[in-house]
Design an enzyme around this catalytic site. Structure first.
Site, PDB file in Angstrom:
ATOM      1  CB  VAL A  25      -8.399   2.292  -2.631  1.00 53.31           C
ATOM      2  CG1 VAL A  25      -9.455   1.143  -2.200  1.00 53.31           C
ATOM      3  CG2 VAL A  25      -7.088   1.848  -3.420  1.00 53.31           C
ATOM      4  CG  ASP A  26      -8.148   6.272  -7.761  1.00 54.74           C
ATOM      5  OD1 ASP A  26      -9.128   7.140  -7.671  1.00 54.74           O
ATOM      6  OD2 ASP A  26      -8.024   5.344  -8.609  1.00 54.74           O
ATOM      7  CG  HIS A  55     -13.946  -1.998  -2.648  1.00 55.81           C
ATOM      8  ND1 HIS A  55     -13.695  -2.567  -3.636  1.00 55.81           N
ATOM      9  CD2 HIS A  55     -14.986  -2.622  -1.776  1.00 55.81           C
ATOM     10  CE1 HIS A  55     -14.818  -3.379  -3.932  1.00 55.81           C
ATOM     11  NE2 HIS A  55     -15.578  -3.538  -2.943  1.00 55.81           N
ATOM     12  CE1 TYR A 114      -4.116  -1.878  -0.550  1.00 56.38           C
ATOM     13  CE2 TYR A 114      -3.130  -3.178   1.007  1.00 56.38           C
ATOM     14  CZ  TYR A 114      -3.838  -2.948   0.092  1.00 56.38           C
ATOM     15  OH  TYR A 114      -4.844  -3.948  -0.533  1.00 56.38           O
ATOM     16  CB  THR A 170     -16.706  -2.300 -12.092  1.00 55.89           C
ATOM     17  OG1 THR A 170     -16.804  -3.377 -11.598  1.00 55.89           O
ATOM     18  CG2 THR A 170     -18.065  -1.920 -12.479  1.00 55.89           C
ATOM     19  CB  SER A 171     -14.539  -7.406 -14.212  1.00 57.15           C
ATOM     20  OG  SER A 171     -14.217  -7.449 -12.932  1.00 57.15           O
TER      21      SER A 171
HETATM   22  N1  APR Z   1     -11.903   2.298 -19.595  1.00 57.67           N
HETATM   23  C1  APR Z   1     -13.198   1.978 -18.786  1.00 57.67           C
HETATM   24  N2  APR Z   1     -12.813   0.584 -18.625  1.00 57.67           N
HETATM   25  C2  APR Z   1     -11.879  -0.151 -18.707  1.00 57.67           C
HETATM   26  C3  APR Z   1     -10.623   0.230 -19.279  1.00 57.67           C
HETATM   27  C4  APR Z   1     -10.770   1.867 -19.650  1.00 57.67           C
HETATM   28  N3  APR Z   1      -9.979   2.597 -20.396  1.00 57.67           N
HETATM   29  N4  APR Z   1      -9.609  -0.576 -19.388  1.00 57.67           N
HETATM   30  C5  APR Z   1     -10.257  -1.666 -18.882  1.00 57.67           C
HETATM   31  N5  APR Z   1     -11.443  -1.432 -18.294  1.00 57.67           N
HETATM   32  C6  APR Z   1     -12.460  -2.302 -17.692  1.00 57.67           C
HETATM   33  C7  APR Z   1     -11.889  -3.815 -18.024  1.00 57.67           C
HETATM   34  O1  APR Z   1     -12.560  -4.334 -19.106  1.00 57.67           O
HETATM   35  C8  APR Z   1     -12.731  -4.383 -16.746  1.00 57.67           C
HETATM   36  O2  APR Z   1     -14.034  -4.759 -16.838  1.00 57.67           O
HETATM   37  O3  APR Z   1     -12.072  -2.156 -16.222  1.00 57.67           O
HETATM   38  C9  APR Z   1     -12.635  -3.455 -15.581  1.00 57.67           C
HETATM   39  C10 APR Z   1     -11.609  -3.584 -14.525  1.00 57.67           C
HETATM   40  O4  APR Z   1     -12.175  -4.887 -13.785  1.00 57.67           O
HETATM   41  P1  APR Z   1     -11.388  -5.353 -12.525  1.00 57.67           P
HETATM   42  O5  APR Z   1      -9.963  -5.293 -12.860  1.00 57.67           O
HETATM   43  O6  APR Z   1     -11.974  -6.723 -11.992  1.00 57.67           O
HETATM   44  O7  APR Z   1     -11.535  -4.250 -11.416  1.00 57.67           O
HETATM   45  P2  APR Z   1     -12.863  -4.024 -10.506  1.00 57.67           P
HETATM   46  O8  APR Z   1     -14.112  -4.426 -11.250  1.00 57.67           O
HETATM   47  O9  APR Z   1     -12.817  -2.424  -9.934  1.00 57.67           O
HETATM   48  O10 APR Z   1     -12.546  -4.777  -9.320  1.00 57.67           O
HETATM   49  C11 APR Z   1     -13.381  -4.609  -8.239  1.00 57.67           C
HETATM   50  O11 APR Z   1     -11.983  -6.155  -6.905  1.00 57.67           O
HETATM   51  O12 APR Z   1      -9.850  -6.623  -6.296  1.00 57.67           O
HETATM   52  C12 APR Z   1     -10.915  -5.881  -5.835  1.00 57.67           C
HETATM   53  O13 APR Z   1     -11.070  -4.432  -4.383  1.00 57.67           O
HETATM   54  C13 APR Z   1     -10.615  -4.693  -5.460  1.00 57.67           C
HETATM   55  O14 APR Z   1     -12.058  -2.620  -5.968  1.00 57.67           O
HETATM   56  C14 APR Z   1     -11.386  -3.793  -6.599  1.00 57.67           C
HETATM   57  C15 APR Z   1     -12.747  -4.933  -6.874  1.00 57.67           C
END
Ligand code: APR
Length: 230
Positions: free
Chosen positions: A88-89, A104, A53, A176-177
């Site tokens: 978290v940013d 988070h 962190y 977000t995925s």
């Molecule tokens: N613009 C928009 N979306 C994007 C871009 C971009 N330039 N680049 C990638 N992505 C998308 C990806 O296609 C994916 O669907 O961002 C998403 C990121 O997904 P994850 O990496 O799974 O992140 P997130 O959904 O935020 O994860 C949720 O998981 O690990 C924990 O606590 C952590 O908050 C996080 C949580």
């Protein structure tokens, strides 16, 4: 004024240079999630977690909000906007968003290792304090820990976030995925009359049978397109 809730994930900050978690080469490929983002990992090796962190905070000093963050902030000129972020940013705040719920936790804050959700112990770090050391203590004498919600921990802000989603006329989901609960489950709280938009360059499986207007683009380009049609 119509109410918008913007639910964001790591993709929101990708164009600012912060890696996502689950894309190829993402953070969870580089660091085992069970080591750096679980209470068990922290108990096993607190130094490793504190260092992880510290590195994230150091990076925060080198990145800037992108156009997507700025366009989300600009929605406040025309709408009542609440941002619910898994990030978290602090890039939403730095872009000018005034109501941001961090599901988070926040990199810029630290708390007690014993009672992490006790508001009495949660403290904002000044940039010169971003490097936390073993032996730095919270007000209860326990090791300072990052104010981050790890896997397997409660998500105290989820109830307030759900209330906002329930009142939204428009829900915008960006980057977000939707793999992580309870955050992904917030979509379920949208009322049937609410319009839902999703901006992501990849296909995202939304776990509820709702009509979703999908914009398959990055955060900045997608927000430009959405701002024009809202
Ligand atoms: N613009 C928009 N979306 C994007 C871009 C971009 N330039 N680049 C990638 N992505 C998308 C990806 O296609 C994916 O669907 O961002 C998403 C990121 O997904 P994850 O990496 O799974 O992140 P997130 O959904 O935020 O994860 C949720 O998981 O690990 C924990 O606590 C952590 O908050 C996080 C949580």
């Amino acid at each position: 004024m119509k109410k918008i809730v913007v639910l964001t994930g790591a993709g929101m900050s990708a164009e600012s240079g912060i890696s996502t978690f689950r894309d190829a080469g993402g953070l969870w490929d580089q660091y085992p999630v069970e080591d750096v983002a679980t209470p068990e990992g922290y108990a096993r090796n607190p130094q490793l977690v504190i260092d992880f962190y510290n590195a994230r905070r150091k990076q925060l000093l080198t990145v800037e909000p992108n156009e997507g963050h700025r366009l989300v902030a600009a929605l406040e000129e025309r709408y009542d906007v609440t941002v619910v972020t898994q990030n978290v940013d602090n890039l939403h705040e730095r872009a000018g968003s005034t109501r941001v719920i961090h599901l988070h936790g926040e990199l810029t804050k630290v708390t007690s290792s014993f009672s992490p959700n006790n508001p009495q112990y949660i403290r904002e770090l000044r940039p010169e304090e971003y490097e936390v050391h073993m032996g730095d203590c919270a007000a209860d004498g326990s090791q300072l820990r990052p104010f981050i919600v790890w896997f397997g921990e409660a998500v105290p802000a989820i109830g307030v976030a759900a209330d906002h989603v329930m009142q939204a006329d428009i829900l915008i989901i960006i980057g977000t995925s939707l793999n992580v609960y309870p955050a992904a489950g917030l979509v379920q709280y949208a009322q049937s009359h609410a319009r839902i938009y999703l901006i992501d360059p990849a296909e995202v499986n939304v776990p509820y049978n709702r009509h979703i207007h999908t914009i398959r683009k990055g955060a900045s380009e997608g927000m430009r397109e959405l701002s024009a049609i809202l």
